[in-house]
Design an enzyme around this catalytic site. Structure first.
Site, mmCIF file in Angstrom:
data_model
loop_
_atom_site.group_PDB
_atom_site.id
_atom_site.type_symbol
_atom_site.label_atom_id
_atom_site.label_comp_id
_atom_site.label_asym_id
_atom_site.label_seq_id
_atom_site.Cartn_x
_atom_site.Cartn_y
_atom_site.Cartn_z
ATOM 1 C CD GLU A 1 -1.335 -0.094 3.657
ATOM 2 O OE1 GLU A 1 -1.500 -1.128 4.306
ATOM 3 O OE2 GLU A 1 -1.959 0.950 3.883
ATOM 4 C CB CYS B 1 -2.542 -4.427 6.333
ATOM 5 S SG CYS B 1 -1.947 -2.869 6.951
ATOM 6 C CG HIS C 1 -2.501 -6.418 10.295
ATOM 7 N ND1 HIS C 1 -1.308 -6.062 9.700
ATOM 8 C CD2 HIS C 1 -3.136 -5.255 10.602
ATOM 9 C CE1 HIS C 1 -1.232 -4.744 9.637
ATOM 10 N NE2 HIS C 1 -2.324 -4.229 10.183
HETATM 11 P P1 HMG Z 1 -3.230 6.956 21.516
HETATM 12 O O1 HMG Z 1 -4.613 7.509 21.531
HETATM 13 O O2 HMG Z 1 -2.144 7.956 21.568
HETATM 14 O O3 HMG Z 1 -2.987 5.940 22.670
HETATM 15 O O4 HMG Z 1 -3.030 6.114 20.183
HETATM 16 P P2 HMG Z 1 -3.911 5.553 23.920
HETATM 17 O O5 HMG Z 1 -4.161 6.751 24.748
HETATM 18 O O6 HMG Z 1 -5.117 4.759 23.442
HETATM 19 O O7 HMG Z 1 -2.895 4.597 24.685
HETATM 20 C C1 HMG Z 1 -2.521 3.386 24.127
HETATM 21 C C2 HMG Z 1 -2.442 2.364 25.252
HETATM 22 O O8 HMG Z 1 -1.362 2.749 26.097
HETATM 23 C C3 HMG Z 1 -3.683 2.352 26.147
HETATM 24 O O9 HMG Z 1 -3.881 0.992 26.497
HETATM 25 C C4 HMG Z 1 -3.245 3.136 27.381
HETATM 26 O O10 HMG Z 1 -3.940 2.792 28.566
HETATM 27 C C5 HMG Z 1 -1.785 2.712 27.448
HETATM 28 P P3 HMG Z 1 -5.329 0.280 26.295
HETATM 29 O O11 HMG Z 1 -6.290 1.082 27.096
HETATM 30 O O12 HMG Z 1 -5.625 0.400 24.805
HETATM 31 O O13 HMG Z 1 -5.101 -1.128 26.727
HETATM 32 N N1 HMG Z 1 -0.937 3.655 28.198
HETATM 33 C C6 HMG Z 1 0.059 3.238 28.997
HETATM 34 N N2 HMG Z 1 0.494 2.014 29.350
HETATM 35 C C7 HMG Z 1 1.574 1.926 30.189
HETATM 36 N N3 HMG Z 1 2.201 3.016 30.702
HETATM 37 C C8 HMG Z 1 1.786 4.259 30.395
HETATM 38 C C9 HMG Z 1 0.669 4.419 29.513
HETATM 39 N N4 HMG Z 1 0.021 5.474 28.988
HETATM 40 C C10 HMG Z 1 -0.964 4.998 28.193
HETATM 41 N N5 HMG Z 1 2.401 5.315 30.913
HETATM 42 C C11 HMG Z 1 -3.470 4.391 18.598
HETATM 43 C C12 HMG Z 1 -3.104 4.704 20.044
HETATM 44 C C13 HMG Z 1 -3.273 2.897 18.370
HETATM 45 C C14 HMG Z 1 -4.931 4.756 18.365
HETATM 46 C C15 HMG Z 1 -2.544 5.189 17.639
HETATM 47 O O14 HMG Z 1 -1.221 4.811 17.831
HETATM 48 C C16 HMG Z 1 -2.913 5.043 16.176
HETATM 49 O O15 HMG Z 1 -3.801 5.722 15.681
HETATM 50 N N6 HMG Z 1 -2.197 4.126 15.428
HETATM 51 C C17 HMG Z 1 -2.445 3.903 14.005
HETATM 52 C C18 HMG Z 1 -3.716 3.123 13.739
HETATM 53 C C19 HMG Z 1 -3.606 1.662 14.114
HETATM 54 O O16 HMG Z 1 -2.537 1.126 14.251
HETATM 55 N N7 HMG Z 1 -4.780 0.988 14.212
HETATM 56 C C20 HMG Z 1 -4.821 -0.412 14.518
HETATM 57 C C21 HMG Z 1 -6.001 -1.133 13.877
HETATM 58 S S1 HMG Z 1 -6.182 -0.748 12.135
HETATM 59 C C22 HMG Z 1 -4.952 -1.719 11.362
HETATM 60 O O17 HMG Z 1 -4.375 -2.560 11.963
HETATM 61 C C23 HMG Z 1 -4.666 -1.419 9.923
HETATM 62 C C24 HMG Z 1 -3.367 -0.657 9.676
HETATM 63 O O18 HMG Z 1 -2.258 -1.511 9.818
HETATM 64 C C25 HMG Z 1 -3.372 -0.043 8.270
HETATM 65 C C26 HMG Z 1 -3.736 -0.881 7.082
HETATM 66 O O19 HMG Z 1 -4.526 -1.803 7.082
HETATM 67 O O20 HMG Z 1 -3.262 -0.495 6.005
HETATM 68 C C27 HMG Z 1 -3.187 0.478 10.639
#
Ligand code: HMG
Length: 412
Positions: A79, A111, A233
């Site tokens: 992609e 992906c 994935h």
């Molecule tokens: P965010 O909003 O900055 O993070 O982004 P958050 O606030 O949700 O925190 C993440 C986790 O860290 C949470 O855990 C927090 O509690 C924890 P959860 O509640 O989820 O279990 N946390 C901590 N843990 C330990 N110590 C600390 C601490 N602070 C917080 N101090 C997000 C997270 C994944 C949304 C962001 O990184 C993002 O947008 N990433 C890109 C999108 C993505 O990867 N999506 C996944 C599904 S889609 C997919 O897989 C397809 C893709 O590969 C693309 C394709 O298909 O082409 C992306």
């Protein structure tokens, strides 16, 4: 007749940024990245590495010891396309000196196109058992700097030779798929970075997993317990933990005692490489499979479930059985050396690599030379990308991986 994976090789960039460094600069607790996302390092490609050079590097390794004249199809899933018309598969076909009587095309659906390509390859070799398909998945995950997606970047390629002489995993052709038109993640043609609704994407991933599993289970009549291991994935490794627990809680028939620990043990080995590399989009489920097969030595005869999710979205669940003697054919030592010998970069170097742009006006450019695998992007001339074979042997060759004989053309 058996069809499946005859060989599997991974390539990752030589450079990585430790997410502790990113956390410090962004003023975030490193625990959020290390534990919250389950990521420690992210691969950062230098300017002379793109999806074609990474794909060629992985494919070269996958073809070691295989008669390349039997490959008549090259499927390249990505992609991070480099051209709206010409497929990246044609460049890889040339770099590897594959037979001219061959078809080479690019596949796209976020992906998931690598896994869909694999299912297409299995169906093809089932009908044409004397032919082999080279499936290459290669991607660079890029989000905007300072965005919440930034720590989930990464890059890498995985190449598989799919044939009727599988040596690593015999794959079934039954799969459960799920498609839904959603805007959880996308990249318009005019943008270099993906746009994402992160929290929503996690929900859709989990929903798609349940729907794909239901379709697969109703077709195969298999239960979760029929699968010894699962590979997902992996946009970040915590995603697989969340998703797998979601699946187990939905379908494990009310068995909750010890369920979490048991369930997580079924995916642990598959997470290792991705934790050190980051998201490699189409390649990530195969990097996960490689991690599992490289790390565990007692998988013979065991069934592994594979889940591929591509935003937008298309999801597929399928499975395979690990073959006797697979340890003789996995590239565990080479992969370990590739990861071990990488170079950590500073935040400034990360910014430099990230901000590097190839000219868009056709002007000539020679890319700065960095450490790559055997192939690199040498530059651009007249709107054409020029690739070259690196003259010096990379460290992994010096350490004893035999050079593949005969199949590689010299590239001018
Ligand atoms: P965010 O909003 O900055 O993070 O982004 P958050 O606030 O949700 O925190 C993440 C986790 O860290 C949470 O855990 C927090 O509690 C924890 P959860 O509640 O989820 O279990 N946390 C901590 N843990 C330990 N110590 C600390 C601490 N602070 C917080 N101090 C997000 C997270 C994944 C949304 C962001 O990184 C993002 O947008 N990433 C890109 C999108 C993505 O990867 N999506 C996944 C599904 S889609 C997919 O897989 C397809 C893709 O590969 C693309 C394709 O298909 O082409 C992306």
């Amino acid at each position: 007749m058996k069809v499946g994976i005859e060989s599997l090789a991974v390539h990752v960039p030589h450079y990585y940024l430790d997410l502790k460094t990113l956390a410090e600069v962004r003023g975030v607790d490193p625990g959020k990245f290390y534990q919250g996302l389950g990521q420690e390092k992210m691969a950062v490609p230098p300017p002379d590495e793109d999806i074609v050079s990474m794909a060629a590097n992985a494919a070269y390794r996958a073809l070691e010891g295989i008669d390349a004249s039997s490959v008549d199809t090259v499927l390249l899933a990505t992609e991070s396309g480099i051209d709206q018309s010409k497929s990246a598969a044609v460049y890889v076909h040339h770099l590897l000196g594959l037979p001219a009587n061959c078809k080479a095309v690019e596949l796209k659906q976020a992906c998931s196109s690598g896994a869909v390509g694999l299912l297409m390859a299995l169906a093809y070799v089932a009908v044409h058992p004397s032919r082999k398909v080279l499936l290459v998945t290669s991607d660079i995950a890029r989000y905007r700097m300072k965005s919440s997606g930034e720590p989930t970047q990464g890059a890498g390629a995985a190449a598989l030779v799919v044939s009727a002489e599988p040596r690593i995993v015999e794959l079934g052709q039954e799969s459960g798929s799920y498609t839904e038109d959603v805007m959880d993640f996308w990249r318009p043609n005019y943008m270099d970075e993906a746009l994402v609704d992160g929290k929503y994407s996690i929900k859709v991933y989990q929903r798609a997993l349940l729907r794909a599993w239901e379709a697969y289970a109703s077709l195969t009549h298999r239960s979760l317990d029929d699968h010894h291991r699962f590979c997902y994935h992996l946009p970040f490794t915590r995603m697989a933990e969340k998703a797998h627990l979601h699946l187990v809680h939905a379908f494990a028939g009310g068995k909750t005692r010890g369920a979490t620990t048991d369930a997580l043990a079924k995916i642990r080995s598959s997470l290792h490489y991705n934790r050190l590399v980051g998201n490699s989009y189409t390649a990530s489920v195969f990097v996960a499979l490689s991690s599992l097969l490289d790390l565990e030595s007692d998988l013979e005869g065991r069934r592994v479930g594979l889940f591929s999710y591509g935003s937008g979205c298309v999801a597929t669940f399928f499975s395979g059985v690990v073959l006797p003697g697979y340890r003789n054919f996995v590239q565990a030592e080479r992969h370990a050396a590739l990861l071990r010998e990488r170079e950590e970069i500073t935040f400034q170097r990360y910014e430099e690599f990230y901000n590097y742009r190839l000219p868009r006006d056709g002007s000539e450019c020679a890319t700065p030379r960095h450490q790559t695998g055997l192939f690199r992007l040498a530059g651009i001339t007249g709107h054409k990308r020029i690739y070259e074979r690196v003259a010096a042997e990379p460290a992994e060759d010096r350490q004893g991986t035999p050079e593949r004989k005969g199949a590689v053309a010299s590239i001018s």
